[in-house]
Design a protein around this motif. Structure first.
Motif, PDB file in Angstrom:
ATOM      1  N   UNK A 378       0.846  -1.193   0.000  1.00 31.61           N
ATOM      2  CA  UNK A 378       0.000   0.000   0.000  1.00 31.61           C
ATOM      3  C   UNK A 378       0.881   1.241   0.000  1.00 31.61           C
ATOM      4  N   UNK A 379       0.264   2.354  -0.217  1.00 28.39           N
ATOM      5  CA  UNK A 379       0.960   3.636  -0.089  1.00 28.39           C
ATOM      6  C   UNK A 379       1.392   3.804   1.363  1.00 28.39           C
ATOM      7  N   UNK A 380       2.605   4.306   1.565  1.00 24.19           N
ATOM      8  CA  UNK A 380       3.133   4.426   2.921  1.00 24.19           C
ATOM      9  C   UNK A 380       2.692   5.758   3.520  1.00 24.19           C
ATOM     10  N   UNK A 381       1.542   5.729   4.145  1.00 30.16           N
ATOM     11  CA  UNK A 381       0.995   6.852   4.906  1.00 30.16           C
ATOM     12  C   UNK A 381       0.510   6.283   6.231  1.00 30.16           C
ATOM     13  N   UNK A 406       7.497  -8.135   4.422  1.00 32.16           N
ATOM     14  CA  UNK A 406       7.817  -7.439   3.176  1.00 32.16           C
ATOM     15  C   UNK A 406       6.856  -6.261   3.017  1.00 32.16           C
ATOM     16  N   UNK A 407       7.391  -5.056   2.881  1.00 34.94           N
ATOM     17  CA  UNK A 407       6.570  -3.865   2.694  1.00 34.94           C
ATOM     18  C   UNK A 407       6.843  -3.297   1.312  1.00 34.94           C
ATOM     19  N   UNK A 408       5.795  -3.248   0.480  1.00 35.86           N
ATOM     20  CA  UNK A 408       5.906  -2.694  -0.867  1.00 35.86           C
ATOM     21  C   UNK A 408       5.117  -1.391  -0.940  1.00 35.86           C
ATOM     22  N   UNK A 409       5.703  -0.411  -1.586  1.00 35.86           N
ATOM     23  CA  UNK A 409       5.021   0.864  -1.771  1.00 35.86           C
ATOM     24  C   UNK A 409       5.890   2.028  -1.364  1.00 35.86           C
ATOM     25  N   UNK A 410       5.509   3.197  -1.837  1.00 34.95           N
ATOM     26  CA  UNK A 410       6.179   4.432  -1.473  1.00 34.95           C
ATOM     27  C   UNK A 410       5.136   5.395  -0.922  1.00 34.95           C
ATOM     28  N   UNK A 411       5.595   6.510  -0.416  1.00 36.76           N
ATOM     29  CA  UNK A 411       4.669   7.495   0.117  1.00 36.76           C
ATOM     30  C   UNK A 411       5.366   8.480   1.016  1.00 36.76           C
ATOM     31  N   UNK A 412       4.640   9.455   1.519  1.00 40.69           N
ATOM     32  CA  UNK A 412       5.245  10.544   2.292  1.00 40.69           C
ATOM     33  C   UNK A 412       5.878  10.108   3.606  1.00 40.69           C
ATOM     34  N   UNK A 413       5.478   8.956   4.141  1.00 39.40           N
ATOM     35  CA  UNK A 413       6.001   8.512   5.439  1.00 39.40           C
ATOM     36  C   UNK A 413       7.013   7.371   5.310  1.00 39.40           C
ATOM     37  N   UNK A 415      10.312   7.398   4.643  1.00 32.99           N
ATOM     38  CA  UNK A 415      11.574   7.593   5.364  1.00 32.99           C
ATOM     39  C   UNK A 415      11.382   7.535   6.869  1.00 32.99           C
ATOM     40  N   UNK A 416      10.265   8.049   7.351  1.00 31.04           N
ATOM     41  CA  UNK A 416       9.971   7.941   8.787  1.00 31.04           C
ATOM     42  C   UNK A 416       9.806   6.484   9.179  1.00 31.04           C
ATOM     43  N   UNK A 417       9.196   5.695   8.318  1.00 35.17           N
ATOM     44  CA  UNK A 417       9.036   4.262   8.588  1.00 35.17           C
ATOM     45  C   UNK A 417      10.398   3.574   8.577  1.00 35.17           C
ATOM     46  N   UNK A 418      11.243   3.940   7.631  1.00 39.24           N
ATOM     47  CA  UNK A 418      12.577   3.342   7.581  1.00 39.24           C
ATOM     48  C   UNK A 418      13.346   3.636   8.869  1.00 39.24           C
ATOM     49  N   UNK A 419      13.232   4.847   9.352  1.00 37.33           N
ATOM     50  CA  UNK A 419      13.898   5.215  10.605  1.00 37.33           C
ATOM     51  C   UNK A 419      13.352   4.396  11.766  1.00 37.33           C
ATOM     52  N   UNK A 420      12.045   4.183  11.768  1.00 37.87           N
ATOM     53  CA  UNK A 420      11.416   3.382  12.831  1.00 37.87           C
ATOM     54  C   UNK A 420      11.948   1.949  12.809  1.00 37.87           C
ATOM     55  N   UNK A 431      11.557  -5.659   5.531  1.00 38.44           N
ATOM     56  CA  UNK A 431      12.220  -5.245   4.297  1.00 38.44           C
ATOM     57  C   UNK A 431      11.351  -4.242   3.541  1.00 38.44           C
ATOM     58  N   UNK A 432      11.888  -3.049   3.313  1.00 35.79           N
ATOM     59  CA  UNK A 432      11.183  -1.995   2.582  1.00 35.79           C
ATOM     60  C   UNK A 432      11.604  -2.049   1.120  1.00 35.79           C
ATOM     61  N   UNK A 433      10.728  -2.528   0.269  1.00 41.32           N
ATOM     62  CA  UNK A 433      11.083  -2.767  -1.123  1.00 41.32           C
ATOM     63  C   UNK A 433      10.790  -1.587  -2.037  1.00 41.32           C
ATOM     64  N   UNK A 434       9.962  -0.627  -1.586  1.00 39.14           N
ATOM     65  CA  UNK A 434       9.582   0.474  -2.454  1.00 39.14           C
ATOM     66  C   UNK A 434       8.562   0.047  -3.491  1.00 39.14           C
TER      67      UNK A 434
END
Length: 556
Positions: A378-381, A406-413, A415-420, A431-434
């Motif tokens: 999903x979109x990362x919001x 496995x997390x697929x998708x991009x969105x405004x949050x 980078x915040x999710x990656x930091x978390x 794993x953040x696949x984009x």
């Protein structure tokens, strides 16, 4: 054409035994349509129609959101039933030609599905026609173009050493727009270019660097449409002068769109079925209806409520004007029974609110699933629940150290999710696949899909997961979870915001592979409920009903 009594039920009840009810029931894939006792069958119209679908935004060369994808799939289904389909995107879009060509080719539209845009058509532009390439870059003695080392999309053009133009391109170096600068390097004009390089629009700026006027350029090089721009950046006071001699003055964009629909889109003597994605142009269609025979079904694609996204929550501010007038529309189409019932209870509008869910067709899936694997697509919001999932992921990893999310998708949050994820030390198991173009296949490689959303419009990705046999675990969000998941049979529905229950449901499935396999087999049956035949029957049936109503009203 439908005749006689209306046979299209406003309610979509679940299948039930009607043997002793005095009514006849006709199975339509997932739904039972209750008919009068003297009816023996539903006969859907087989007369070809031209369905117009009105998009809210512009086309995209590679549609990624559920709304646009659902529109394209619906267009294919109606096309395959022998109809013509036109998909209209209203906003000016410099990428229209490229996007339309790409979408038409990828989705195999052929001659029976056509993409339309008022700005392109007023300019004499047909996306299927070949356009000669034009090099919009300045050339000749004294000109030098310098690339920006920090961003390949940006270039600067100098004339005899003086900075004159800023050139912005897309990833493939196609020029999108060029800013023209005066002696003080202040922008006074911008030219917009299509994918052939041709100028299609000029914007003019004041001393405060705000746009004040625009000119639209016809294929023949003339300026055929001008407008003023207010302080909010909205265009108004349009003056039209087409090469064929037609002229016009329009105070608002809506009045220009109305004129285009009347003169370019809708025939004067035939009834026209229209599907509008949302109701933001309801006023436009109301004006069109004064001169053309149209019936409009407004399709809802998302939750209409604000936080806390529950029954009784306030309606989204941008939708308030539409819902204030809901009783006067020909049809409003919700995606789930739950949303429809919320609307009819809160707005007392049952006579014109229908339910037609999206559909999904099976695709190529992976032959095996990775053990102890979980996916989010999903979109990362934040409202999608990624942070809830990460917060309880250690609870799952404690039970199954080899588990992977496995997390697929991009969105405004993102980078915040990656930091978390990094802060929690979960980089090896989350794993953040984009962005992933073949997302359905990726989801099919995983055992469990989680949907910890606060709200959804329909959650098309939930159908995609279930069709692939990837067992869903979802919050009890509005709308869609209860429509698709039979709790404990083909997935789990957990209390909204209860991330611990979500995690424990995942752990339970991992601990019980036989139950997981049974639920996986059951979840695949979702395609029997949300299939193309059902979608086509529902939309054709709805417009049979609307045509019948239109004729009754006209002949009254």
């Amino acid at each position: 054409m439908a005749t006689g009594k209306s046979l299209f039920s406003r309610f979509r009840p679940q299948a039930k035994d009607t043997a002793n009810s005095g009514a006849t029931s006709v199975t339509n894939s997932s739904n039972i349509v209750s008919l009068p006792a003297d009816a023996t069958k539903v006969t859907l119209s087989t007369t070809p129609r031209c369905y117009r679908m009105m998009l809210m935004g512009a086309f995209a060369a590679h549609p990624g959101n559920g709304l646009v994808i659902s529109v394209l799939r619906r267009a294919q289904v109606l096309r395959d039933r022998g109809n013509q389909v036109e998909i209209v995107a209203f906003p000016f879009d410099a990428r229209y030609r490229h996007s339309a060509q790409t979408v038409a080719k990828k989705w195999k539209f052929g001659e029976t599905i056509r993409l339309r845009n008022p700005f392109a058509e007023l300019a004499g532009d047909e996306y299927n026609a070949k356009a000669p390439s034009v090099d919009p870059l300045p050339a000749g003695a004294g000109w030098e173009i310098v690339a920006d080392p920090a961003d390949a999309k940006n270039r600067r053009a100098y004339e005899n050493g003086v900075y004159r133009q800023f050139i912005y391109s897309d990833a493939k170096t196609r020029v999108v727009f060029i800013d023209y600068l005066d002696e003080k390097s202040a922008r006074f004009k911008r030219s917009w270019h299509d994918n052939s390089g041709r100028i299609i629009k000029f914007e003019y700026f004041n001393a405060q660097n705000k746009p004040v006027n625009v000119e639209y350029v016809h294929n023949d090089g003339s300026v055929h449409l001008t407008a003023k721009v207010n302080e909010q950046g909205k265009e108004h006071h349009f003056e039209l002068s087409l090469p064929d001699g037609r002229t016009g003055f329009f105070n608002t964009l809506g009045s220009l769109e109305t004129w285009w629909l009347i003169n370019f889109v809708f025939g004067a003597d035939i009834w026209n079925p229209v599907i509008s994605e949302y109701g933001f142009r309801a006023a436009v269609f109301e004006e069109v209806a004064k001169q053309r025979k149209i019936s409009v079904a407004y399709a809802l694609h998302n939750l209409h409520l604000t936080a806390p996204y529950s029954y009784g929550s306030a309606i989204k501010p941008e939708l308030v004007p539409f819902f204030n007038d809901i009783k006067k529309y020909d049809a409003v189409v919700a995606l789930t029974d739950e949303q429809r019932l919320d609307l009819v209870r809160s707005l007392d509008c049952s006579d014109n609110v229908f339910v037609i869910p999206h559909h999904f067709e099976p695709q190529r899936y992976a032959s095996e699933k990775a053990p102890h694997s979980v996916v989010m697509s999903s979109r990362v919001v934040r409202y999608k629940g990624h942070f809830d999932a990460v917060s309880v992921w250690p609870r799952i990893v404690k039970e199954f150290p080899d588990a992977v999310l496995h997390i697929y998708g991009t969105g405004p949050d993102l980078e915040a999710l990656r930091k978390e994820v990094n802060t929690a030390g979960l980089e090896s198991s989350v794993l953040l696949h984009g962005f992933e173009r073949d997302i359905v296949r990726k989801v099919s490689e995983v055992e469990i899909a989680i949907f910890p959303s606060q709200f959804e419009g329909f959650a098309l990705s939930l159908i995609e997961s279930m069709a692939a046999g990837t067992v869903p675990v979802a919050y009890d969000f509005k709308y869609g979870a209860q429509a698709m998941i039979e709790h404990g049979v083909n997935g789990f529905i957990t209390e909204r915001s209860n991330a611990v229950e979500l995690a424990d449901s995942v752990i339970y499935l991992m601990k019980n592979p036989k139950i997981l396999k049974s639920m996986s087999d059951s979840s695949k049956k979702i395609v029997e409920k949300y299939n193309a035949r059902r979608l086509g029957d529902d939309w054709i049936g709805l417009f049979d009903e609307l045509e019948c109503r239109f004729e009754s009203k006209t002949n009254a």
